[in-house]
Structures are given as structure tokens and as C-alpha cells.
Design a protein around this motif. Structure first.
Motif, PDB file in Angstrom:
ATOM      1  N   PHE A 119      11.474 -24.516  28.081  1.00 31.78           N
ATOM      2  CA  PHE A 119      11.977 -23.938  26.833  1.00 31.78           C
ATOM      3  C   PHE A 119      12.226 -25.037  25.802  1.00 31.78           C
ATOM      4  CE2 PHE A 119      12.631 -20.535  29.755  1.00 31.78           C
ATOM      5  CZ  PHE A 119      12.551 -19.381  29.003  1.00 31.78           C
ATOM      6  N   VAL A 120      12.723 -26.176  26.262  1.00 31.93           N
ATOM      7  CA  VAL A 120      12.951 -27.310  25.361  1.00 31.93           C
ATOM      8  C   VAL A 120      11.612 -27.876  24.888  1.00 31.93           C
ATOM      9  CG1 VAL A 120      13.879 -29.660  25.214  1.00 31.93           C
ATOM     10  CG2 VAL A 120      15.186 -27.881  26.374  1.00 31.93           C
ATOM     11  N   LYS A 121      10.675 -28.042  25.811  1.00 26.78           N
ATOM     12  CA  LYS A 121       9.380 -28.617  25.464  1.00 26.78           C
ATOM     13  C   LYS A 121       8.585 -27.739  24.503  1.00 26.78           C
ATOM     14  CE  LYS A 121       9.249 -32.555  27.204  1.00 26.78           C
ATOM     15  NZ  LYS A 121       9.332 -33.654  26.273  1.00 26.78           N
ATOM     16  N   TRP A 122       8.699 -26.433  24.627  1.00 30.80           N
ATOM     17  CA  TRP A 122       7.942 -25.508  23.777  1.00 30.80           C
ATOM     18  C   TRP A 122       8.766 -25.013  22.586  1.00 30.80           C
ATOM     19  CZ3 TRP A 122       6.325 -22.871  28.850  1.00 30.80           C
ATOM     20  CH2 TRP A 122       5.272 -23.574  29.420  1.00 30.80           C
ATOM     21  N   ASN A 123       9.852 -25.708  22.298  1.00 28.50           N
ATOM     22  CA  ASN A 123      10.703 -25.419  21.132  1.00 28.50           C
ATOM     23  C   ASN A 123      11.253 -23.993  21.109  1.00 28.50           C
ATOM     24  OD1 ASN A 123      10.614 -27.980  19.971  1.00 28.50           O
ATOM     25  ND2 ASN A 123       8.615 -27.554  19.067  1.00 28.50           N
ATOM     26  N   ARG A 124      11.568 -23.453  22.237  1.00 28.43           N
ATOM     27  CA  ARG A 124      12.260 -22.168  22.322  1.00 28.43           C
ATOM     28  C   ARG A 124      13.752 -22.380  22.487  1.00 28.43           C
ATOM     29  NH1 ARG A 124       9.932 -19.289  19.613  1.00 28.43           N
ATOM     30  NH2 ARG A 124       8.133 -20.539  19.356  1.00 28.43           N
ATOM     31  N   LEU A 125      14.145 -23.589  22.893  1.00 30.47           N
ATOM     32  CA  LEU A 125      15.541 -23.986  23.025  1.00 30.47           C
ATOM     33  C   LEU A 125      15.684 -25.311  22.276  1.00 30.47           C
ATOM     34  CD1 LEU A 125      18.370 -23.652  24.323  1.00 30.47           C
ATOM     35  CD2 LEU A 125      17.502 -24.897  26.283  1.00 30.47           C
ATOM     36  N   LEU A 126      16.432 -25.274  21.197  1.00 27.62           N
ATOM     37  CA  LEU A 126      16.601 -26.460  20.363  1.00 27.62           C
ATOM     38  C   LEU A 126      17.916 -27.141  20.707  1.00 27.62           C
ATOM     39  CD1 LEU A 126      15.582 -24.816  16.983  1.00 27.62           C
ATOM     40  CD2 LEU A 126      14.125 -26.102  18.547  1.00 27.62           C
ATOM     41  N   LEU A 127      17.847 -28.409  21.071  1.00 31.28           N
ATOM     42  CA  LEU A 127      19.042 -29.199  21.350  1.00 31.28           C
ATOM     43  C   LEU A 127      19.441 -29.899  20.069  1.00 31.28           C
ATOM     44  CD1 LEU A 127      17.964 -30.698  24.779  1.00 31.28           C
ATOM     45  CD2 LEU A 127      19.169 -28.572  24.330  1.00 31.28           C
ATOM     46  N   ILE A 128      20.672 -29.637  19.631  1.00 31.62           N
ATOM     47  CA  ILE A 128      21.102 -30.132  18.320  1.00 31.62           C
ATOM     48  C   ILE A 128      22.466 -30.835  18.440  1.00 31.62           C
ATOM     49  CG2 ILE A 128      19.799 -28.503  16.928  1.00 31.62           C
ATOM     50  CD1 ILE A 128      22.155 -26.649  16.878  1.00 31.62           C
ATOM     51  N   ASN A 129      22.894 -31.445  17.347  1.00 35.36           N
ATOM     52  CA  ASN A 129      24.191 -32.117  17.249  1.00 35.36           C
ATOM     53  C   ASN A 129      24.377 -33.193  18.319  1.00 35.36           C
ATOM     54  OD1 ASN A 129      25.140 -30.808  14.926  1.00 35.36           O
ATOM     55  ND2 ASN A 129      25.779 -29.050  16.130  1.00 35.36           N
ATOM     56  N   GLY A 130      23.325 -33.945  18.579  1.00 40.41           N
ATOM     57  CA  GLY A 130      23.427 -35.056  19.513  1.00 40.41           C
ATOM     58  C   GLY A 130      23.263 -34.715  20.973  1.00 40.41           C
ATOM     59  N   TYR A 131      23.055 -33.455  21.282  1.00 36.51           N
ATOM     60  CA  TYR A 131      22.865 -33.055  22.675  1.00 36.51           C
ATOM     61  C   TYR A 131      21.431 -33.383  23.079  1.00 36.51           C
ATOM     62  CZ  TYR A 131      23.142 -30.093  26.841  1.00 36.51           C
ATOM     63  OH  TYR A 131      23.145 -29.623  28.130  1.00 36.51           O
ATOM     64  N   LYS A 132      21.267 -34.073  24.214  1.00 41.79           N
ATOM     65  CA  LYS A 132      19.946 -34.492  24.667  1.00 41.79           C
ATOM     66  C   LYS A 132      19.744 -34.101  26.112  1.00 41.79           C
ATOM     67  CE  LYS A 132      19.846 -38.246  21.495  1.00 41.79           C
ATOM     68  NZ  LYS A 132      19.813 -39.593  21.176  1.00 41.79           N
ATOM     69  N   TYR A 133      18.510 -33.999  26.471  1.00 43.43           N
ATOM     70  CA  TYR A 133      18.150 -33.674  27.846  1.00 43.43           C
ATOM     71  C   TYR A 133      18.144 -34.930  28.657  1.00 43.43           C
ATOM     72  CZ  TYR A 133      16.372 -30.031  30.859  1.00 43.43           C
ATOM     73  OH  TYR A 133      16.263 -29.086  31.821  1.00 43.43           O
TER      74      TYR A 133
END
Length: 123
Positions: A109-123
Motif C-alpha cells: 500500500f505504501v509502495k503503490w501510494n495507497r497509504l501515504l506516510l506523512i509528518n515525518g513518519y517513515k517505514y
């Protein structure tokens, strides 16, 4: 993609017969739902992640509702209905680590931009 995940979770829990335990774990499901709703309300200006809708561009709220009222209870029921409460701690640790690995389903979901990590949150 979000709808497929929701459909897959509901289908899997129905196939395994997990929904029959909903009364036993209802308070835990309610707790998970309440915590997610509180996160959405209290942190609305500084969310750590945001779902991108698949079909309708402005329906991210619908995706949040899917996750809050369908996916979270389904995952909670799956986790608790098979948890080895009476087994040794080593078996419990293996179970927890297996679930940590299984919950990596969010990575695509993160790789295909269905889940956007924002405000400094990283995988």
C-alpha cells in the motif's frame, strides 16, 4: 486495493468461522475502534498516515470507515481467536512475531501510494 483488503479479511474471517467469537471479544473490538476514532479526531491536523482512495478521489473518509469498522475488528478477532493464551511464553512470542510479519501487508500500500506516510513518519 482497500476494498480488496476489506473483502479478503471479511471472507477469511467468515471462512475460518471467527465471527462467531464476536461477543467474546466485543469489548476489545470496541476498544480498537474507539482508539482509532480518537486518533482520527484528536490528531486530524497531524496524522502520521493518510489513505488514498481507490475509486473516488475525495472518499478517504470512506476508506477510514472501512478500516475502523470492518478491518480493525476483523484483524482483532483473527488475532485473539487463535492467540495461545495457555501455551508457554515462547509459543506466544512466536505467535506475536508471526503477526508482526503478517501485518507487513501494508508495505505494498505504501509502495503503490495507497497509504501515504506523512509528518515525518517513515517505514
Amino acid at each position: 486495493m482497500h476494498a480488496l483488503l476489506t473483502l479478503g479479511l471479511v471472507s477469511f474471517t467468515a471462512w475460518k468461522g471467527i465471527w462467531r467469537h464476536w461477543q467474546k471479544y466485543s469489548l476489545t473490538c470496541f476498544y480498537a475502534i474507539t482508539c482509532n476514532l480518537l486518533y482520527i479526531v484528536l490528531c486530524r491536523d497531524h496524522l502520521l498516515w493518510k489513505y488514498r482512495a481507490d475509486f473516488l478521489p475525495k472518499s478517504t473518509f470512506i476508506v477510514e470507515l472501512y478500516y475502523t469498522f470492518i478491518n480493525l475488528p476483523a484483524v482483532t478477532l483473527l488475532y485473539l481467536s487463535h492467540y495461545p493464551f495457555t501455551k508457554p511464553y515462547s509459543k506466544q512470542l512466536k505467535y506475536i512475531l508471526a503477526w508482526v510479519g503478517a501485518l507487513m501487508v501494508e508495505y505494498p500500500f505504501v509502495k503503490w501510494n495507497r497509504l501515504l506516510l506523512i509528518n515525518g513518519y517513515k517505514y
